[in-house]
Write a protein that holds these residues in place. Structure first.
Motif, short mmCIF file in Angstrom:
data_model
loop_
_atom_site.label_atom_id
_atom_site.label_comp_id
_atom_site.label_asym_id
_atom_site.label_seq_id
_atom_site.Cartn_x
_atom_site.Cartn_y
_atom_site.Cartn_z
N GLU A 191 -78.58 7.96 10.32
CA GLU A 191 -79.39 6.97 9.61
C GLU A 191 -78.51 6.08 8.73
OE1 GLU A 191 -83.13 6.72 6.46
OE2 GLU A 191 -82.43 8.65 7.22
N ILE A 192 -77.57 6.70 7.99
CA ILE A 192 -76.69 5.91 7.13
C ILE A 192 -75.76 5.04 7.99
CG2 ILE A 192 -74.81 6.05 5.45
CD1 ILE A 192 -76.08 8.55 4.35
N SER A 225 -77.27 -1.82 -2.43
CA SER A 225 -76.81 -1.88 -1.05
C SER A 225 -75.94 -0.69 -0.72
CB SER A 225 -76.04 -3.18 -0.81
OG SER A 225 -75.44 -3.16 0.47
N ILE A 226 -76.01 -0.27 0.53
CA ILE A 226 -75.23 0.88 1.00
C ILE A 226 -73.74 0.64 0.87
CG2 ILE A 226 -75.03 0.18 3.42
CD1 ILE A 226 -75.92 3.71 2.28
N ASN A 248 -76.35 3.83 10.89
CA ASN A 248 -77.14 2.72 11.43
C ASN A 248 -77.40 1.65 10.37
OD1 ASN A 248 -77.20 4.28 13.68
ND2 ASN A 248 -79.36 4.88 13.51
N LYS A 249 -77.65 2.09 9.13
CA LYS A 249 -77.89 1.13 8.05
C LYS A 249 -76.66 0.27 7.79
CE LYS A 249 -81.49 3.54 5.39
NZ LYS A 249 -81.81 4.20 4.11
N ILE A 250 -75.51 0.92 7.75
CA ILE A 250 -74.28 0.17 7.51
C ILE A 250 -74.03 -0.80 8.65
CG2 ILE A 250 -71.77 0.37 7.32
CD1 ILE A 250 -72.15 3.00 5.89
N GLN A 276 -83.82 0.26 16.64
CA GLN A 276 -83.24 -0.79 15.83
C GLN A 276 -83.74 -2.17 16.23
OE1 GLN A 276 -81.50 -0.49 13.21
NE2 GLN A 276 -81.37 1.73 13.28
N MET A 302 -76.19 -2.16 10.76
CA MET A 302 -77.15 -3.25 10.75
C MET A 302 -76.88 -4.22 9.61
SD MET A 302 -78.85 -2.92 13.40
CE MET A 302 -79.90 -4.32 13.03
N LYS A 303 -76.44 -3.69 8.47
CA LYS A 303 -76.09 -4.55 7.35
C LYS A 303 -74.93 -5.47 7.73
CE LYS A 303 -76.30 -5.89 3.03
NZ LYS A 303 -77.47 -6.63 2.50
N ASN A 332 -76.13 -8.15 10.13
CA ASN A 332 -76.93 -9.17 9.45
C ASN A 332 -76.06 -10.12 8.65
OD1 ASN A 332 -79.31 -8.14 10.48
ND2 ASN A 332 -79.69 -6.80 8.72
#
Length: 747
Positions: free
Chosen positions: A377-378, A412-413, A380-382, A300, A384-385, A388
C-alpha cells in the motif's frame, strides 16, 4: 537429416495433406510424422544456437536443410518468423537468414511454385493487417453474460500477447527492408497509414519502424511531411489523448532524425543487443520481479487501451508509384520490445528495502519499528505520487507550483519516506526513458534539497540504490547511465542545493570505482550540454564551470570515479578528456613532495598515460592546467605561479624529443590556451595571465612566433568551445605584453 526416401518424387512436391491421403499404409504416415518432427527439431536447434558470431555458419545450416516440399518450406518460414517477432533482438539476424534463403522455392500443386520470400512477406502482412473486428462483433452480440465474460477474457488474453508480436513484426519488417526484401514503397505505405492514426497503438508502431528504417528510407523518400505531423502531435497546442509516454517516444524519433540518425547509445548495435539477450536468458531482471499484480494495477485505475479496427490494405512485392495510401489497416495493440507485455507488468515498483529477518535472536521489544519493509500500500502510494508529480509538470510546465505543493503538504508520504521517494521517482523516469523527463526530476530533487524537504543523505542513497543494479537495468536500458546522469546533473548545477562532487561520490558508492567511470563522464557531458552552462560570455559556463565546481568542492581525488588505469580508455581529444587528464595529474602533484615532483610525475605519466596521448598537443594543455590549479592557493600571489620545477616539466613535454617546428609550436600554443582557460575559470584579474605570459617568454618556454599564432588563431576547434569565447578579454589584457614583444623583437 534426410526426409523419407521411399516417397515418390511427384508426391514430395504436393501438400502434405494430399500426401497423407495417398499414403496406403500406417507405416507411411509414421515415417512422415517422424520426418516432420526431426525437421522441426533441427530448425529449432539452429535458431537456438544463432548469435552474431556464427551467422554465416547458421545460414549454411539452413541451406543444407532438405527443403523439397511445401511443408518443409512453410515450417522454416514459420519458425524463423516467430523467432524474429517474439525475441525482437534476433530480428536483425533473422533478416540475414531470410535474405540468404529468399530465392528458395518449391512446387506445391500442378507446377505452381512459391518461394521463401513470398511466404515470409505474407506472414508479415497478415500480422500487420490482423483484423479483430470479427471477434469484437461476437463479443458485442453475445447475450449470455457468462459466455460474454469468457469471450472478453479470452480476447484480452490474446490482445496482450499480440502487443509484443505486433511491434516485433514492425521491427522485423524494417529489418527485411534493410535486406532489400521489402521495397521503399511498402515502407512508405506503412508509415503513411500509421501516422494518420492519432492513437497510441499505431503511433508506437510507427516510432519503432522509423527507428529501424528511417536512415535508409530517407535515401529514397523525403520524410518531412511525416515528421511535420509527428511534431504537431507533440506540440502543446495539440489537444490529443495521446499519452506522455508516446509523446516522448515520438520526440526521441524526431531527435534521432535531427542527429542524422546517429543513436545516442554508443555501446553497440544489434550485435550488442544479442550479447545482452544471451545473458538475459540466464539472469532475469531484478526489477521485473518487482511488478504490480494485475489486480493491483486495476485497483490503481489503469485501464486497457481501447481497440481500433481498420480495413485491410494490399501489399505488393514490387515497387509501385501509386500505392493506395488512403486504405486503413488493422493494428494490434502495440508495445515496445523494451516495455512489458502483460497487464501485471504495466507499472514497475522497486522493492525499496530488504525484509526483516524474523528468525533474529534479538528480543522483539528491543527491535525498532521495521521501517525498512514497505508494504504494497505504501509502495503504491509513493509510486502514484511520483507519477502524479510528473503528469502535473507535463500538463502545467510549472515547476514552482509543484515544489510549493510538496513543501506545503506536510502529510505527504515523501516527508517520511525520503529515500524511497528518490528511488521511485528515478525508477519511473527510467521506465519512461526520455532525457527531458529525467532532467525535470533532477530539478525537483535540487529544489526539495535546497528547501530541506529532502535530505542530502536521502538523495545520495536513493540514487546509489538505483545505480547498484546497473548491470540488470542496462539489459533493458542501454542508455541507463545517461538517464541517471541527467537526474544528477541538475543537482550539481543548482546554486542553492549545495550538491558537489563529494556528494556525487556518495551517490555512486556501490559502483565505485570500476564501474563509475561511465557514469561520471556522462554526468560531465550532461553539465556541458545544459542551458545553465551554455552562454559563457556572460557567466562562468562550460568547462570553466566544471573546473571551478571541482576546485571549490570538498577535495575528491579523480580516481574515486576513474581509476588511473582507465584514463586512457576514457580520454578523448576534447575538453572533457583534457579535464580528466589535468585533474589526474593535479592529484598526483598534490601528494608529491616538491623536491621529487619532476621525477615522480614523469614516472607516473610514463606508467599511466599512453604514448599517443602524450604526443597529442592537448597533453601540454592538460599539464599546464594541472600546474596552475596546484599553484593557485588561497591568499597566494599569482607571482608565485610556475616555479623552476614546473617550467622544467613544461619544457620537457613541449620538447621531449627532436620534433618539427610546427609540432613544437602546436604544443606551445596549447600551453597558452591552458593558461587562458584557467585564468577565466579562476576568475583572476588580468594580472595572472599577463604575469605568466611574461614569465614563459623570459624563461624561453614559449617562442615569440607561438605567442603570435595564439593571438591570431580564430578558427573554432570542435570540442574546445571556450577557446575563442574567452580569448577576447585575454587579448585586451595582454595588449601591453604584445607591444613589449614587438619592441623586443625590433631591438
Amino acid at each position: 537429416m534426410e526426409m523419407a526416401t521411399n516417397i515418390p518424387k511427384h508426391q514430395a512436391a504436393m501438400p502434405m495433406q494430399q500426401i497423407s491421403q495417398l499414403a496406403p499404409t500406417t507405416q507411411m504416415s509414421q515415417i512422415l510424422e517422424s520426418s516432420r518432427h526431426e525437421l522441426i527439431k533441427s530448425i529449432q536447434l539452429i535458431l537456438n544456437e544463432m548469435s552474431p558470431n556464427n551467422i554465416p555458419s547458421i545460414i549454411e545450416r539452413f541451406r543444407a536443410l532438405p527443403i523439397n516440399n511445401m511443408y518443409c518450406l512453410e515450417k522454416i518460414v514459420d519458425l524463423v518468423f516467430e523467432k524474429a517477432i517474439e525475441e525482437q533482438r534476433f530480428a536483425h539476424l533473422c533478416s540475414h537468414v531470410c535474405s540468404a534463403m529468399q530465392s528458395v522455392q518449391v512446387s506445391f500443386y500442378d507446377g505452381i511454385t512459391t518461394s521463401f520470400k513470398k511466404l515470409i512477406i505474407s506472414k508479415c502482412q497478415n500480422l500487420f493487417e490482423l483484423d479483430k473486428a470479427e471477434k469484437l462483433t461476437e463479443i458485442k452480440w453475445c447475450q449470455d453474460p457468462e459466455k460474454k465474460k469468457e469471450l472478453q477474457l479470452e480476447f484480452e488474453e490474446n490482445e496482450r500477447r499480440l502487443r509484443k508480436r505486433s511491434v516485433g513484426n514492425c521491427r522485423f519488417i524494417g529489418e527485411l527492408f534493410k535486406q532489400k526484401i521489402l521495397t521503399p514503397n511498402i515502407m512508405l505505405y506503412c508509415i503513411v497509414n500509421l501516422v494518420t492514426k492519432h492513437v497510441e497503438e499505431p503511433l508506437e508502431c510507427l516510432c519503432n519502424l522509423l527507428k529501424t528504417v528511417g536512415k535508409e528510407l530517407e535515401l529514397s523518400y523525403n520524410l518531412n511531411d511525416t515528421f511535420d505531423k509527428l511534431k504537431a502531435l507533440t506540440s502543446r497546442d495539440m489537444k490529443s489523448k495521446i499519452s506522455s509516454r508516446i509523446k516522448f517516444m515520438i520526440q526521441d524519433v524526431i531527435d534521432l532524425r535531427r542527429d542524422k540518425w546517429i543513436p545516442r547509445c554508443t555501446d553497440g548495435g544489434n550485435e550488442n543487443e544479442m550479447n545482452i539477450v544471451q545473458n538475459n536468458t540466464i539472469k532475469k531482471d531484478k526489477h521485473k520481479q518487482q511488478n504490480f499484480t494485475i489486480d493491483q494495477a486495476r485497483l490503481q485505475g489503469f485501464k486497457e487501451p481501447a481497440l481500433k479496427t481498420f480495413g485491410p490494405p494490399t501489399w505488393t512485392l514490387t515497387s509501385s508509384k501509386n500505392l493506395p495510401f488512403t486504405s486503413s489497416n488493422a493494428y494490434a495493440v502495440l508495445n515496445d520490445d523494451k516495455k512489458l507485455s502483460s497487464p501485471s507488468q504495466i507499472i514497475m515498483i522497486p522493492q525499496f528495502s530488504q525484509p526483516i529477518n524474523s528468525s533474529s535472536s534479538q528480543p522483539k521489544e528491543n527491535v525498532e519499528e521495521p521501517i525498512s519493509e514497505l508494504d504494497s500500500e505504501i509502495a503504491n502510494k509513493i509510486n502514484m505520487k511520483c507519477k502524479n508529480i510528473l503528469l502535473e509538470y507535463e500538463q502545467m510546465q510549472n515547476l514552482d507550483d509543484i515544489i510549493y505543493s510538496l513543501s506545503e503538504d506536510g502529510t505527504s508520504i515523501i516527508h517520511t519516506r525520503h529515500e524511497e521517494f528518490v528511488k521511485s521517482m528515478s525508477f519511473i523516469t527510467l521506465d519512461c526513458s526520455p532525457i527531458t523527463r529525467t532532467t525535470v526530476v533532477g530539478k525537483i530533487f535540487a529544489e526539495l534539497l535546497s528547501k530541506k524537504i529532502l535530505s542530502m543523505e536521502a538523495i545520495t542513497r536513493g540514487i546509489d540504490a538505483i545505480l547498484k543494479d546497473w548491470n540488470d537495468y542496462l539489459m533493458d536500458y542501454p542508455l541507463f547511465f545517461s538517464y541517471i546522469a541527467a537526474i544528477t546533473a541538475p543537482l550539481l548545477l543548482s546554486k542553492s542545493a549545495s550538491f558537489d562532487f563529494n556528494n556525487l561520490k556518495d551517490s555512486c558508492t556501490s559502483i565505485r570505482s570500476g564501474n563509475s567511470s561511465k557514469f561520471f563522464t556522462e554526468v560531465l557531458n550532461k553539465i556541458l550540454g545544459s542551458k545553465e552552462t551554455q552562454n559563457i560570455k556572460e557567466q562562468l559556463g562550460g568547462i570553466l564551470w566544471i573546473y571551478n565546481k571541482w576546485r571549490t568542492s570538498e577535495y575528491v581525488p579523480l580516481d574515486v570515479f576513474i581509476p588511473n588505469n582507465q584514463i586512457n580508455k576514457y580520454y578523448k581529444n576534447d575538453r572533457i578528456g583534457v579535464f580528466l587528464l589535468s585533474i589526474a595529474m593535479c592529484d598526483k602533484m598534490k601528494t608529491t613532495d616538491s623536491k621529487q615532483l619532476y621525477v615522480i610525475l614523469h614516472s607516473w605519466i610514463t606508467n599511466n598515460i599512453s604514448a599517443e596521448i602524450i604526443k597529442c598537443p592537448q597533453f601540454v594543455r592538460a599539464l599546464t592546467i594541472a600546474i596552475v590549479i596546484v599553484c593557485s592557493k588561497p591568499n597566494h600571489s599569482y607571482m608565485d605561479l610556475f616555479d623552476q620545477v614546473h617550467v622544467k616539466l613544461l619544457t620537457c613535454y613541449i620538447r621531449s624529443e627532436p620534433l618539427p617546428v610546427p609540432e613544437i609550436q602546436a604544443r606551445e600554443v596549447q600551453c597558452l590556451y591552458g593558461i587562458q582557460i584557467m585564468s577565466a575559470a579562476l576568475e583572476h584579474h588580468g594580472g595572472m595571465i599577463l604575469w605568466l605570459f611574461h614569465k614563459l617568454y623570459q624563461d624561453s618556454v614559449i617562442s615569440k612566433e607561438s605567442f603570435e599564432v595564439w593571438k591570431k588563431e580564430d578558427e573554432f576547434k570542435p570540442g574546445f568551445d571556450e577557446d575563442l569565447e574567452t580569448k577576447t578579454m585575454a587579448i585586451v589584457v595582454l595588449n601591453s605584453f604584445f607591444l613589449s614583444l614587438a619592441t623586443n623583437y625590433s631591438d
